[in-house]
Design a protein around this motif. Structure first.
Motif, mmCIF file in Angstrom:
data_model
loop_
_atom_site.group_PDB
_atom_site.id
_atom_site.type_symbol
_atom_site.label_atom_id
_atom_site.label_comp_id
_atom_site.label_asym_id
_atom_site.label_seq_id
_atom_site.Cartn_x
_atom_site.Cartn_y
_atom_site.Cartn_z
ATOM 1 N N GLY A 23 22.337 44.426 55.995
ATOM 2 C CA GLY A 23 21.537 44.346 54.779
ATOM 3 C C GLY A 23 20.491 43.252 54.766
ATOM 4 O O GLY A 23 19.766 43.094 53.783
ATOM 5 N N MET B 174 22.260 46.196 49.293
ATOM 6 C CA MET B 174 22.526 47.456 49.989
ATOM 7 C C MET B 174 22.764 48.577 48.979
ATOM 8 O O MET B 174 22.274 49.692 49.153
ATOM 9 N N LEU C 265 21.948 52.236 50.542
ATOM 10 C CA LEU C 265 22.391 52.195 51.934
ATOM 11 C C LEU C 265 23.882 51.912 52.005
ATOM 12 O O LEU C 265 24.408 51.080 51.260
ATOM 13 N N PRO D 212 26.565 50.375 54.492
ATOM 14 C CA PRO D 212 26.616 49.605 55.742
ATOM 15 C C PRO D 212 27.313 50.380 56.852
ATOM 16 O O PRO D 212 28.311 51.063 56.609
#
Length: 67
Positions: free
Chosen positions: A24, A52, A57, A59
């Motif tokens: 991130g 994130m 997103l 991870p």
């Protein structure tokens, strides 16, 4: 990896968000990481989960070690 790094050894930058899929961080943060003091690193690390999430997103987990 050290407790003072979010790195999971998956270094790929998302072209839309400019964030690393693995941790991130931005490229400038990654480049400066070793020059940051502990407090600055911990501050950045505290922001990463929300960053994130806001970017949508998930991870990428580190690959398990092969034996």
């Amino acid at each position: 990896m050290s407790k003072e790094t979010p790195c999971v050894a998956v270094c790929m930058i998302d072209p839309k968000t400019k964030l690393c899929f693995g941790c991130g961080r931005t490229l400038p943060e990654i480049a400066r990481w070793h020059a940051m003091d502990s407090a600055e690193r911990l501050t950045v690390m505290a922001l990463l989960p929300a960053r994130m999430d806001q970017a949508g997103l998930v991870p990428i987990a580190a690959s398990p070690k092969r034996t």
